[in-house]
Write an enzyme that holds these catalytic residues in place. Structure first.
Site, short mmCIF file in Angstrom:
data_model
loop_
_atom_site.label_atom_id
_atom_site.label_comp_id
_atom_site.label_asym_id
_atom_site.label_seq_id
_atom_site.Cartn_x
_atom_site.Cartn_y
_atom_site.Cartn_z
N HIS A 47 -68.57 -36.09 62.23
CA HIS A 47 -68.23 -35.11 61.11
C HIS A 47 -68.95 -33.84 61.10
O HIS A 47 -69.45 -32.53 61.48
CB HIS A 47 -67.31 -35.83 59.98
CG HIS A 47 -66.64 -34.25 59.17
ND1 HIS A 47 -64.88 -34.50 59.75
CD2 HIS A 47 -66.76 -33.65 58.35
CE1 HIS A 47 -64.71 -33.53 59.16
NE2 HIS A 47 -66.19 -33.08 57.93
N GLU A 48 -70.28 -35.12 60.11
CA GLU A 48 -71.39 -33.74 59.42
C GLU A 48 -72.53 -33.15 60.74
O GLU A 48 -73.05 -32.44 60.84
CB GLU A 48 -72.24 -34.64 58.70
CG GLU A 48 -70.71 -35.40 57.12
CD GLU A 48 -70.34 -34.20 56.97
OE1 GLU A 48 -70.75 -33.10 56.87
OE2 GLU A 48 -69.16 -34.29 57.01
N ASN A 77 -74.44 -29.83 54.89
CA ASN A 77 -75.92 -28.85 54.37
C ASN A 77 -76.48 -29.19 55.77
O ASN A 77 -76.58 -30.09 55.90
CB ASN A 77 -76.81 -29.22 53.20
CG ASN A 77 -75.95 -29.21 51.79
OD1 ASN A 77 -74.69 -29.20 51.47
ND2 ASN A 77 -75.69 -30.80 51.55
#
Length: 946
Positions: free
Chosen positions: A373-374, A341
């Site tokens: 990764h995020e 998000n």
């Protein structure tokens, strides 16, 4: 989901600074009569016109509301959303949220129909408030009728007149939803702090669950700006994607509450929207978690590494971080590992929190790579988003690939670029070598339904996507790859793209760097071969003639292909290679076969292809070159790079399963291991021999296999025993864990004694765990396997009191190692009780029990007996049923088991894959079991001393 017998009256919303008044009237009874019928629009709202044709009665081609994709008539611009989640149940035990949303959209083509996604939001008792339409600068047509179309998740608004192309409109809706515990959309999570149960409200919108929180145009290309207001209890904090204004206190229905309003977001997709209402605490860079976790310093490692990883990506992308803040929050209940998000990344606790007193080196590596990764998504995926889910691989494959680069920049001693090969590439090659695999990308029309979209979140998308991008970067050089990536992000930021847009930018970068790169054709032509057809090739090299050839690699060469290939299963293959330890100039294989005289060798020379396993293909050689490579492993294995030693093992085992080499050649690659101390070759052997153990751990062959493996692993076990002063000093090395796992799994007495004594020492003094965090998973498993109810109940009590998520996960897994069927059956029953096993962990526990040879038949019976309950109550938010079916059937290798799967196929998703896998297992076992028994029996014998 349960129907909501609720009524909602929302007082009008004033200016942004005004106080919002909300009142909620509760119906006395829950009743399914309030659920709109999927075949009767008249039942859906109080203003519905029963004369309007329902989807079930519409003749001819599907009408728009029967189609899963939105029509191209409307485009959202801005949402103003107010939500009020209740963190306590009502008199019937229901948790709800109420809300309203006003979406401004532009009409692109004249239309008399508005379709907007809505799922499990209740409009039925709103007495005319389900939808209000306004036009900017004009008069809006009146609403003729509205209804909920359950099959395709639409709120359908039929108009008396037509919306005009080029005009902007406002659609206002008021709604009530259930704050369920299904881990999807806007949901509730619970945890205990100081023995007191607490509730928080959080979100997981990807891929198609924003529609469960508010009505929206829920497709990734439908980007808009979001203004969010949250109403929440005084003692809680609200977070969202953007920075909040100062919260203010309000009184609604005599209740003192807080209203938090957030700054407008950037243009973004609905699946990236996030909001959380909780009683959590944070440290200075806003790593949020339970108060106890923050006070214990469990967020310190994430705090330490987030800054360097963000800096790395800012340089890598040549783009400053797009937002003004970045929050990361660890949630007690979360279905995925993490979710990107924009500005508010959500994680499972075990993916963000780290405690060196409890967490292992594997836990630390996991936290670093997941954070990386995020954060990679903040640019690739969020700033620039795929147009539709058929290109999900580009989002997730790219983030998986660069997650290793970002984490490597933060932890340079871990050799993460090599670990990517064994963690991602070797595994996904074994998923992509069956006829039931799928291409990375497909036509948009092949992916329509939410279930079809969810199926794309698999190993092919993440790991193969990472592998082919890594291969491309290696082929055109990382410098050229990043240059093309940077111009791509700059041109398309805040917009949506398809994968060919990236290929065009990479082509420009290649052209500017030419002629040094020497590509045989365009970047798009090369990548289409890897993206638009499933599978990968095996490249065969004949070192006697220099002949190279390629063909589609299938683990079962006799399997029939269901899906035709647009390129006849021919790839453009980058060939990196060395000759007797000396790296040679790379070349390309562009046809089915070719000849290169430089690849002919003789004498003691050997040839090795696919350096660093940079290419996504397997390599086979003529028998003479295989013999020279095996001789090199036997004499001085370090002359072959570590990652290529692992590659040789992986290729040999899988080529043998495909009948391209003799299986004894594959087994011979393990003989040199008595001198190997590095991690990647040993892990590769363990992973590949695991298939043999799965096929034979219920047969007489298991004993000779164990005896051989004890003989091979004992030197490694003793090596780590020596360098750790009899296990009193534990180095941060992965391979010591492999040494103990394999030694204990195969019955090495010294290992069994070690783990038994360590586990019992802990049981005698539970407050002082003497087991190194790196060894706990293995020690716990073996201690519980050797014990009975006393040991299991002790582990259960430790699990219930664990305050560190990674420690709880170790215990969850280890409790599945018991050899007592009744204990495992009881453990399975616990999975049906979310008070004992969180819904997010149920699948993990069931799969872990299925991995146990004693537990596998118990799980097979359990899944069949409880399938309806699992499917209906846990749903896609909590359990991956494809993973569950794989775990429970992967040992199947008999005609009886094949018939069992076939008998139950109407109930199971993707049962064709289970049937195909079982059929392949049957053929392989019947063809090889006698010869394999003979080989292991002979090799396990003590060799005479010279």
């Amino acid at each position: 989901s349960r129907a909501l017998a609720l009524a909602l009256a929302l007082v009008s919303v004033g200016a942004l600074a005004s106080i919002i008044a909300l009142s909620v009237l509760y119906a006395k009874e829950k009743t399914k009569d309030l659920e709109p019928s999927p075949t009767s629009p008249a039942a859906a709202t109080t203003t519905a016109d029963s004369s309007f044709p329902s989807p079930s009665s519409s003749p001819g081609p599907p009408v728009p509301w029967q189609q899963y994709r939105l029509p191209d008539t409307l485009a959202p611009v801005h949402y103003a959303i107010t939500l009020w989640p209740r963190l306590e149940p009502d008199g019937r035990g229901l948790f709800i949220f109420t809300g309203n949303s006003t979406v401004r959209f532009v009409c692109l083509k004249d239309t008399d129909l508005i379709l907007i996604h809505s799922n499990r939001l209740n409009f039925t008792l709103l007495q005319g408030h389900e939808a209000q339409l306004m036009a900017l600068g004009a008069t809006a047509p009146a609403i003729k009728t509205t209804w909920l179309e359950l099959t395709t998740d639409y709120l359908v608004v039929q108009l008396e007149g037509r919306l005009e192309a080029g005009r902007s409109y406002l659609l206002h809706t008021e709604f009530v939803g259930e704050l369920a515990d299904d881990l999807a959309g806007f949901y509730r999570s619970k945890y205990k702090e100081n023995g007191v149960e607490k509730i928080l409200a959080t979100t997981q919108m990807q891929p198609t669950d924003a529609r469960k929180a508010f009505p929206c145009f829920d497709e990734p290309a439908m980007k808009a700006v979001f203004d969010l207001t949250m109403i929440h209890p005084l003692e809680t904090v609200a977070l969202s994607n953007s920075i909040n204004y100062d919260p203010i206190n309000v009184t609604i229905e005599g209740r003192n509450l807080t209203m938090t309003r957030f700054h407008s977001t950037e243009m973004m997709s609905t699946y990236l929207l996030a909001f959380v209402v909780m009683r959590f605490f944070h440290n200075q860079i806003r790593i949020w978690a339970r108060k106890q976790a923050i006070l214990e310093g469990q967020g310190d490692y994430a705090l330490e590494k987030t800054g360097p990883i963000l800096s790395y990506f800012q340089n890598y992308y040549n783009q400053t971080y797009p937002l003004t803040k970045s929050d990361q929050i660890a949630l007690p209940d979360f279905s995925a590992g993490a979710m990107e998000n924009w500005g508010l990344i959500t994680y499972r606790e075990s993916a963000l929190l780290y405690n060196p007193a409890f967490s292992s080196i594997e836990d630390k590596e996991y936290v670093a790579t997941v954070i990386s990764h995020e954060l990679a998504h903040m640019w690739f995926g969020n700033l620039v988003t795929m147009r539709w889910w058929n290109d999900l691989w580009l989002n997730e494959g790219f983030a998986t690939y660069v997650s290793y680069l970002g984490a490597d920049s933060a932890e340079p001693t871990w050799k993460l670029n090599d670990l990517m090969v064994v963690f991602e590439i070797h595994g996904v090659m074994q998923e992509d070598d069956v006829p039931t695999s799928h291409p990375l990308s497909c036509e948009e029309g092949e992916v329509q339904k939410p279930q079809q979209i969810r199926h794309l979140f698999d190993t092919i998308t993440y790991s193969k996507g990472a592998a082919v991008l890594r291969m491309l970067s290696d082929s055109i050089t990382e410098e050229v790859f990043t240059q093309g990536l940077r111009t791509y992000l700059e041109e398309h930021k805040y917009n949506s793209t398809i994968c060919t847009d990236l290929w065009k930018h990479l082509q420009v970068a290649v052209d500017e760097a030419s002629p040094g790169l020497g590509l045989p054709t365009s970047v798009e032509d090369i990548m289409n071969r890897w993206v638009l057809q499933m599978g990968y090739p095996v490249v065969t090299v004949d070192t006697r003639t220099g002949r190279l050839s390629q063909k589609h690699f299938l683990i079962d060469p006799e399997a029939e292909m269901d899906r035709p290939s647009p390129f006849n299963y021919e790839w453009i293959v980058p060939i990196s290679w060395m000759k007797t330890g000396v790296k040679q100039s790379p070349l390309w294989l562009t046809t089915k076969e070719a000849t290169n005289s430089n690849m002919t060798i003789g004498g003691a020379d050997w040839l090795l292809v696919n350096l660093r396993t940079s290419g996504f293909y397997r390599v086979n050689y003529d028998q003479e070159n295989w013999e020279r490579l095996l001789a090199q492993l036997d004499t001085n294995h370090q002359e072959i790079p570590e990652i290529n030693r692992a590659q040789l093992i992986s290729d040999a085992f899988n080529l043998a399963r495909s009948k391209l080499v003799n299986f004894t050649l594959a087994l011979r690659t393990t003989k040199y291991l008595v001198r190997e101390t590095e991690y990647t070759p040993w892990l590769t052997v363990s992973n590949n021999l695991n298939y043999y153990f799965l096929m034979f751990d219920r047969s007489p062959l298991y004993g000779p296999m164990q005896a051989y493996m004890v003989k091979q692993v004992e030197p490694l076990f003793n090596h780590f025993k020596d360098i750790t002063a009899n296990w009193t000093k534990i180095p941060d090395k992965y391979n010591q864990v492999v040494a103990i796992q394999l030694a204990c799994k195969n019955g090495l007495k010294a290992c069994e004694d070690l783990t038994y004594n360590l586990f019992n020492a802990w049981m005698k003094n539970p407050s002082n765990n003497p087991i190194s965090p790196n060894l706990r998973s293995t020690v716990y498993c073996n201690g519980l396997a050797a014990g009975g109810q006393r040991e299991w109940d002790f582990a259960w009590s430790m699990y219930k009191n664990a305050s560190v998520a990674s420690e709880a996960e170790k215990l969850l897994w280890a409790m599945a190692c018991s050899k007592q069927p009744w204990i495992l059956t009881r453990y399975l029953e616990y999975c049906l009780d979310s008070e004992r096993i969180r819904k997010q962990d149920a699948s993990y526990v069931i799969n872990s029990i299925a991995a146990n040879v004693v537990g596998q038949p118990l799980v097979w019976d359990f899944v069949r007996a409880n399938w309806n309950y699992l499917f209906n109550d846990y749903g896609n938010g909590s359990i991956s049923f494809e993973s569950l079916l794989y775990s429970v059937t992967r040992r199947f290798a008999s005609e009886f088991e094949y018939k069992e799967v076939k008998l139950n196929n109407p109930r199971f998703p993707d049962f064709h894959q289970a049937l195909e896998r079982t059929r392949v297992n049957i053929k392989w076992v019947s063809s090889h079991k006698d010869q394999i028994l003979s080989w292991f029996t002979e090799e396990a014998k003590p060799k005479p001393q010279p």
